[in-house]
Design a protein around this motif. Structure first.
Motif, PDB file in Angstrom:
ATOM      1  N   ALA B  68      36.415 -66.825 -61.440  1.00 15.37           N
ATOM      2  CA  ALA B  68      36.865 -67.954 -60.630  1.00 15.37           C
ATOM      3  C   ALA B  68      36.928 -69.227 -61.464  1.00 15.37           C
ATOM      4  N   ILE B  69      35.888 -69.465 -62.281  1.00 10.40           N
ATOM      5  CA  ILE B  69      35.873 -70.729 -63.023  1.00 10.40           C
ATOM      6  C   ILE B  69      36.958 -70.739 -64.098  1.00 10.40           C
ATOM      7  N   SER B  70      37.192 -69.594 -64.739  1.00  9.90           N
ATOM      8  CA  SER B  70      38.230 -69.538 -65.763  1.00  9.90           C
ATOM      9  C   SER B  70      39.594 -69.789 -65.142  1.00  9.90           C
ATOM     10  N   MET B  71      39.825 -69.183 -63.999  1.00 11.99           N
ATOM     11  CA  MET B  71      41.141 -69.340 -63.378  1.00 11.99           C
ATOM     12  C   MET B  71      41.368 -70.752 -62.883  1.00 11.99           C
ATOM     13  N   LEU B  72      40.315 -71.341 -62.366  1.00 13.35           N
ATOM     14  CA  LEU B  72      40.438 -72.728 -61.926  1.00 13.35           C
ATOM     15  C   LEU B  72      40.806 -73.623 -63.103  1.00 13.35           C
ATOM     16  N   LEU B  73      40.147 -73.379 -64.235  1.00 12.98           N
ATOM     17  CA  LEU B  73      40.420 -74.211 -65.406  1.00 12.98           C
ATOM     18  C   LEU B  73      41.836 -73.980 -65.920  1.00 12.98           C
ATOM     19  N   VAL B  74      42.313 -72.741 -65.798  1.00 12.46           N
ATOM     20  CA  VAL B  74      43.689 -72.506 -66.214  1.00 12.46           C
ATOM     21  C   VAL B  74      44.660 -73.181 -65.240  1.00 12.46           C
ATOM     22  N   PHE B  75      44.342 -73.129 -63.955  1.00 12.35           N
ATOM     23  CA  PHE B  75      45.152 -73.868 -62.974  1.00 12.35           C
ATOM     24  C   PHE B  75      45.201 -75.349 -63.354  1.00 12.35           C
ATOM     25  N   ARG B  76      44.034 -75.896 -63.682  1.00 15.62           N
ATOM     26  CA  ARG B  76      43.928 -77.305 -64.080  1.00 15.62           C
ATOM     27  C   ARG B  76      44.771 -77.568 -65.334  1.00 15.62           C
TER      28      ARG B  76
ATOM     29  N   SER C  70      39.347 -63.474 -57.075  1.00 13.38           N
ATOM     30  CA  SER C  70      39.632 -64.679 -57.844  1.00 13.38           C
ATOM     31  C   SER C  70      41.133 -64.904 -57.948  1.00 13.38           C
ATOM     32  N   MET C  71      41.850 -63.838 -58.203  1.00 11.77           N
ATOM     33  CA  MET C  71      43.291 -63.991 -58.360  1.00 11.77           C
ATOM     34  C   MET C  71      43.969 -64.371 -57.060  1.00 11.77           C
TER      35      MET C  71
ATOM     36  N   LEU D  73      48.765 -56.485 -58.875  1.00 11.42           N
ATOM     37  CA  LEU D  73      48.887 -56.835 -57.459  1.00 11.42           C
ATOM     38  C   LEU D  73      49.221 -58.307 -57.304  1.00 11.42           C
ATOM     39  N   VAL D  74      48.712 -59.138 -58.198  1.00  6.90           N
ATOM     40  CA  VAL D  74      49.069 -60.546 -58.112  1.00  6.90           C
ATOM     41  C   VAL D  74      50.537 -60.750 -58.500  1.00  6.90           C
TER      42      VAL D  74
END
Lengths: 295, 295, 295, 295, 295
Positions: B68-76, C70-71, D73-74
């Motif tokens: 979750a934290i990695s994906m959030l940072l990539v979103f950012r 997460s995704m 899936l994403v």
């Protein structure tokens, strides 16, 4: 650009192309292998660390950060590829543009108006060649560099005049004077305008890609992250893998560094690297097609 | 903007640029290191927690949330980079626009019409400079702030008139009066219109990027998430890593916080940070090229 | 919209803004904490489950599905942010549009034509205000609801006439009558057309964002997935974490639910939530600038 | 389309809507539960496999591939949502188009020209209805099917004429004949042209979404991958979870299959599924607004 | 293209379509299975490696790199799908274009002007057929290949003239001569221009997709990465899975290689593979609709 058939797997696997990342990285890969070997010797033979040593659990950090580093590299890959593909689209637009302008002029200009036909059949492809030269000049790349930091670099380059702008202005002037002479009507002027102004838009967009790499901070952060990540990998892995740590760490570095290396190469698609756009070829095609249409 | 050659790895790795995140984060990094050290001392020396203590398994939570934290940072990272790149595109469009308008006017205006040529060759680059000043004013950034919360801030700023709008209106008026005088035909007016209205579109889009950061809720949530994530990391890691927890937790924090820090810097590309767009340079280039064309 | 300086980390970390997700989720967070505590008491004190109990390994499922959840949340975050940013772009386009139309009319209309100048300097900003009111009406949101399911809701709302359409029609009519009177030439009509029809395009796009949330199936699936994921988390974690399961499970829920909560708030950017677009402010700015230009 | 308030969590969690994936998947979920139970009985009671059996470590494969399946899936979710949202945008464009054309015609046509006003106020909404019928016909979906494989299917469908094209041609003809009669000037023809040709562009884009699902290979690969992934899950999990394997495997399948199921439903947004676009509603709104404007 | 109903799960699961990746990969899958078997026999029976052998922990590397390989494959999948979908959009635009041009000409040309009506009703669909032939010629694909590396290939191909360009020029010439004859007014020429120039834009964009695969470096790196990743997988997995390593490694390879294989197939959507675009069908539909309109 290297033409290839993506379906020939075996050729891909066992042929080392001159632009292959393994070749380029080979000195670094040897360095990493040697470094891992030294760490292994130190931990196993010299200090004879016991299995209870806390170094053993350092890889916990590597799995936690594994997400982050992979995602960063995908971010890098995506942005580099987007630039490369945008560059390709721009040169594709240049092809379309040149063709459409030729088709329109071939219709609008009288069959026997050799002077103007010859003018356009040489000027339109000339725009592509002038853009190609412009993009491969060092001064285009450094146009936005800060003079304080890079003054010595910029001073040595004769900036000269902006050639593609001069060519575009010539094209526009000729069309306009034909309009004044009544050879092109007002409606036809509007119809020709889209292509004429698009040349300069394409040039500006190529310059943007050329002179604006991804922000310095990302570039430096990704390199530092990869470096520290790989450098700390053998400490813990020696406990579970012994001397196998040498190929394993080398392979991990190969994967991470290759992604960064390919991204570096393609993020500026207007150079002369193996993966760069075949601008020379495209310009030749434009010439061929324009002359076919505007003979 | 900092010019650089992305292929010089060694320079990147061992040179600490003044905008490097390690520098900016150094006080926080020291703080985190000290904090981790204190937790380690408390758990190992003071409370002497046994290996069966449930604290040991807290890192299970960190791996679950690692995604979750990695994906959030990539979103950012993605959204910040998109804004930066959109800003660069807008200034690129300003360059194209200025060039195209100059090329058209250079053709349409008589060679000896010095008055109008001089007017446009100074007004067109002036738009770029006025936009640059406008974007660097504090009032532009706070234009959409809520007066209830930020009244004191806004009150102190003289909002004045909107300069770029005035310049655009002047350009439009001059073109229109030339049309009234018969120096520009109806079709040419249509042809010039695209560039004239594009100035204001570019200005509005830059203002949008400037005065609308990503939603407050995301910004605050990401910071809180990073903070709690790193703060709870040493509790469990002390059991498996002992005092190595100090560099490990510091490094994890360095990675996560750097991503947030760089994103913060580039999401507003119109400031004067090291990674911001070289608007001054671009405006100077516009001036140079417009004068080359409209001499 | 809440204005903020993204670089003030400490304020972010320790200040609980009224729109902070921690506040909004606090009853649920307490509920989850209590639930985890009860599970812990039951497993540890009441049933005294041994370490060999198969419940211990349930977290294997949670790591397998950790990727998926997460995704999904990133998908949710991305689509919600895209709507919010598209909404912001639309209101930015409204600003550009209003300015360009004013600049053009300020030039085309005679200086002393007070009647028409006043008409446009009040009508153009009025479009922004009418759109703002239109978007905040409940009937706009429910315009596409199925009457079978929501008949009671729709019946109570007086749908009335579509105000922004009426304003746009008035603008178009006035321009057209000026054209008939010869105050606007044919070419100028073409030049003005782009802005005039863009008003209605902006309105339609805002309505689309307002009345079409992401598909019901995704919304319901994400919520169910989060719920079951968190509810089954303590069963296995009690074995490895004991009573620490209470803060851990609560924190995991806080992260997952916050992402969903923020996404819900920003996917409709035209409401009056703390993160919604400052339409009132933008409309006021439009008024200010239009009157500056069309004085 | 199902209208809903995304903030009513409890309703979402405990209410089983008729389009809920749990309902649709229930037979399969029961099947998977039974299958997992049988595997568990066989391993535990019948063969009494010891803890050293290598089957125990099969889940290593599932974690390795967990990334791949989640990302696939994403990818599926993103592409399906993009089609759905593109479909919504197209119908939004149809709304804008119809309104703009009506506003323009309401101005251009004389107030007392009842004949033409009535023609357009019924023809413009009729386009929306004809498109709606066209998109819901089976022949539209199968327009690109290969006749060798699907001949029997296509033969039974009367392809008829393309209705929306006929309506668009009628609209264009009427505008053109008004131009010939001098009721619409040349500039007004140009101004009306954008909306007239946009109808056909919208129709073509909807047909594209309707008749081109994602490539067959992806669709079949994703389904096979999910199936084998879930089918092999209980073999290893029985060792660590015993009979808890039944709910766990069922839940994993529920998550993976739901994502595929929802994607299937929304990738064709022009059907009559619960999540499909409310085309009927939109067409009715178009009718209402066009008649309001062109009364 | 293969038409299919995405909701028929059972057909998908147990039917082996001729384009199924399992079929295409079957020799490689058998090879990988044999290879894994040999490794297993060597480790278990021949060398009888003990459980303490460091080879056991090699899979740590595979989980570290699992993120990277999954993300690379998703990058590959996304870019391939984007090209395929862009190709589909281009052919959709060709349909819209052909229809709009026909509708406009059907209105502008007199009912009894059989000569011109027949000309356009055969020339417009002919453009689609000529583009189809052009895209399936080998010379189009290799247009940008480097002659040094591929000279022998290019020499054997008669490059001939560019047919679609000739057809577009004919269309433009006929419209222009009708304009000269007064059958098409100046405003109508502007209105027709958009469709006429769009033909060449579509052709150029299709050529771009056809002759520019993703950069060679990515293609070769992804294949090498998959190969080494799978080849090193059995070494460590034999310890924990014994002979089960054979199906497990084979399945992992099946998943990774399938993603690459499908991406290869769809990244060039203009071929004759099972998943390629049904250009023949679309061209036939264009013919049918154009003749319906321009009868």
């Amino acid at each position: 650009m290297i033409g290839y058939n993506p379906k020939e797997w075996f050729t891909f696997l066992f042929h080392l192309h001159k632009s292959d990342t393994i070749r380029k990285l080979s000195p670094l890969l040897l360095g990493i292998a040697a470094y891992s070997g030294i760490i292994a010797v130190l931990e196993v033979e010299v200090f004879r660390l016991s299995d209870n040593n806390h170094l053993k659990n350092i890889p916990l950090m590597h799995s936690l950060l594994g997400f982050a580093i992979s995602m960063l590299l995908v971010f890098r890959t995506n942005t580099a590829y987007d630039r490369w593909w945008e560059g390709r689209k721009l040169w594709g637009a240049l092809v379309n543009n040149s063709r459409n302008l030729s088709i329109k002029l071939a219709t609008i200009l009288k069959e026997d108006d050799k002077a103007n036909r010859t003018f356009f059949s040489s000027s339109i492809p000339f725009y592509a060649y002038s853009l190609l030269n412009h993009l491969q000049q060092e001064s285009t790349k450094t146009a936005l560099f800060d003079e304080d930091d890079h003054g010595h670099l910029i001073a040595t380059i004769d900036q000269g005049k902006h050639i593609p702008n001069q060519v575009a202005a010539q094209l526009f002037k000729r069309v306009h004077s034909l309009h004044k002479q009544g050879k092109i009507t007002g409606e036809e002027l509007i119809v020709l305008n889209a292509e004429l102004q698009s040349f300069t838009d394409i040039c500006g967009a190529c310059e943007r890609i050329k002179n604006t790499p991804i922000p310095f901070s990302y570039s430096v952060f990704i390199k530092k992250f990869i470096f520290f990540y790989v450098m700390t990998l053998p400490f813990g892995f020696v406990f579970s893998m012994g001397y196998y740590v040498i190929p394993v760490v080398t392979f991990v570095f190969y994967v991470l560094a290759s992604l960064e290396l390919v991204a570096e190469e393609i993020e500026d698609p207007f150079g002369i690297d193996a993966n760069d756009l075949p601008m020379e070829k495209i310009a030749t095609n434009i010439k061929k097609h324009v002359q076919e249409i505007l003979h």
